[in-house]
Design a protein around this motif. Structure first.
Motif, PDB file in Angstrom:
ATOM      1  N   GLY A 140       0.254  -1.157   0.085  1.00 46.68           N
ATOM      2  CA  GLY A 140      -0.137  -0.034  -0.374  1.00 46.68           C
ATOM      3  C   GLY A 140       0.841   1.316  -0.211  1.00 46.68           C
ATOM      4  O   GLY A 140       0.295   2.121   0.504  1.00 46.68           O
ATOM      5  N   ILE A 141       2.162   1.233  -0.747  1.00 48.61           N
ATOM      6  CA  ILE A 141       2.742   2.482  -0.605  1.00 48.61           C
ATOM      7  C   ILE A 141       3.962   2.703  -2.087  1.00 48.61           C
ATOM      8  O   ILE A 141       4.038   1.541  -2.353  1.00 48.61           O
ATOM      9  N   SER A 142       4.027   3.989  -2.239  1.00 47.75           N
ATOM     10  CA  SER A 142       3.894   4.487  -3.460  1.00 47.75           C
ATOM     11  C   SER A 142       5.738   3.851  -3.491  1.00 47.75           C
ATOM     12  O   SER A 142       5.812   4.636  -2.704  1.00 47.75           O
ATOM     13  N   LEU A 143       6.682   4.645  -4.718  1.00 50.26           N
ATOM     14  CA  LEU A 143       7.930   4.795  -4.539  1.00 50.26           C
ATOM     15  C   LEU A 143       8.324   6.525  -4.022  1.00 50.26           C
ATOM     16  O   LEU A 143       8.803   6.488  -3.342  1.00 50.26           O
ATOM     17  N   LYS A 144       7.536   7.348  -4.735  1.00 46.45           N
ATOM     18  CA  LYS A 144       7.117   8.213  -4.277  1.00 46.45           C
ATOM     19  C   LYS A 144       6.709   8.400  -2.901  1.00 46.45           C
ATOM     20  O   LYS A 144       7.912   9.081  -1.876  1.00 46.45           O
ATOM     21  N   GLU A 145       5.852   7.767  -2.294  1.00 50.46           N
ATOM     22  CA  GLU A 145       5.766   7.302  -0.566  1.00 50.46           C
ATOM     23  C   GLU A 145       6.573   6.631   0.267  1.00 50.46           C
ATOM     24  O   GLU A 145       7.266   7.361   0.933  1.00 50.46           O
TER      25      GLU A 145
END
Length: 370
Positions: free
Chosen positions: A291-296
């Motif tokens: 539940g997390i993107s690379l940016k996050e």
């Protein structure tokens, strides 16, 4: 129904389950070949149990589905079990609603083949929309990991209730009493699973309480030590001051397949985006983030020496051992203490070099040309 109708119907039912279970774990739809192979194998097993009229065949079918999912997708069998329970219970509830609507519209004792096909198609469409919804995944997966035992407890109750309903529907009421042993066995299974989950819930609560008390004692001890040094007008040793200042900055929490994990930033080599999830490569293992993107990921780490080197990659500059020119647009970053390398896109080359030089000068290290 003929055997080939059962085969087609079962195939689409299992495919529906895979899409719905994708809410909990992206592994269910990760391999497109397995997505087709799994429903096909399980559909054949369902046709076999149906043709041979195996008693309580649907329970055997469920067991086969769970075991196959676990083996082919390489997911813990207990995780598959409870995710399957929850998903199938919701799908059965949706099927019940559709059956009720059809019976009231058509006023027929039995559904036609067309109605069954429409039901399967509607359920599959809903499952695809729900299972592939990125925003829903980002909300459900962290919540599921945080309240895993509570969710499993609800899933067990929903599933056992749905099994009892299915059994009653499939059983002639005139011979209902003759099958009381089966009903008793299902009810007993229900109580055993509830007792098991309640014990896990209790143990988990006790463990968290012990950890909280332990952390509280550590904080109290630190406060007492710091107060004692201040009252005695003695400065803390430099190393203790350094550790104290960096205590929060060096460690970050990530939600992974294994649960909430505390990661030391200094041990991170790089992060990469894979399909709809991220992998965090550390000195000891690779963590699959949920539940997390690379940016996050970069925002969570939030240090100047962790920057992007490719559209789908971000690297810890402290772990760079060198850069090799592959062609005009691509470079390979060599990693310290590792044989592997990662790609550096020309788009990020100048920025990385400038920041790397700044980092080296800031830390007072001798800069070696990359």
């Amino acid at each position: 129904m003929t055997w080939y109708e059962t085969l087609i119907g079962s195939f689409f039912e299992i495919l529906t389950l895979l899409f719905f279970m994708n809410i909990f774990n992206s592994k269910y739809l990760e391999n497109k070949y397995i997505v087709i192979l799994l429903p096909l194998i399980t559909a054949v097993i369902i046709v076999a149990t149906d043709t041979l009229m195996v008693p309580v065949g649907y329970l055997i079918n469920y067991a086969a589905i769970i075991i196959l999912f676990s083996l082919l997708l390489k997911i813990n069998i207990m995780e598959v079990f409870f995710e399957f329970l929850f998903s199938s219970a919701i799908i059965l509830l949706f099927q019940t609603i559709l059956i009720y609507i059809s019976s009231n519209i058509g006023a027929q004792p039995m559904m036609t083949r067309t109605e069954i096909a429409i039901h399967l198609l509607l359920i599959l469409i809903v499952s695809i929309v729900v299972g592939r919804n990125r925003k829903l995944q980002l909300k459900v997966r962290p919540f599921y990991r945080k309240y895993k035992i509570q969710t499993e407890l609800i899933a067990v109750n929903l599933f056992v209730l749905s099994i009892i309903c299915l059994y009653i529907w499939d059983t002639d009421l005139s011979v209902y009493n003759e099958n009381i042993i089966v009903i008793t066995a299902i009810t007993l299974l229900w109580f055993v699973l509830n007792a098991y989950l309640l014990k896990k819930l209790t143990d988990d609560y006790k463990q968290k309480k012990i950890i909280a008390l332990h952390e509280q004692n550590i904080l109290m001890s630190k406060d007492l030590i710091n107060t004692s040094f201040e009252e005695m007008n003695i400065d803390l040793p430099n190393e203790m001051v350094k550790n104290k200042d960096n205590e929060k900055g060096k460690m970050v929490f990530f939600t992974t397949d294994e649960g909430e994990i505390l990661v030391n930033i200094e041990e991170i080599y790089y992060a990469e985006k894979k399909h709809n999830y991220c992998l965090l490569h550390t000195s000891s293992k690779v963590l699959r983030l949920i539940g997390i993107s690379l940016k996050e990921v970069m925002d969570t780490i939030n240090v100047e020496f962790f920057i992007k080197c490719h559209k789908f990659l971000a690297i810890n500059m402290k772990k760079i051992d060198g850069i090799r020119n592959l062609n005009n647009k691509q470079y390979a970053i060599l990693l310290k203490d590792k044989k592997e390398s990662v790609y550096l896109d020309s788009k990020y080359y100048q920025e990385l070099i400038c920041k790397y030089k700044h980092l080296v000068n800031k830390e007072g290290e001798e800069y070696e040309s990359l």
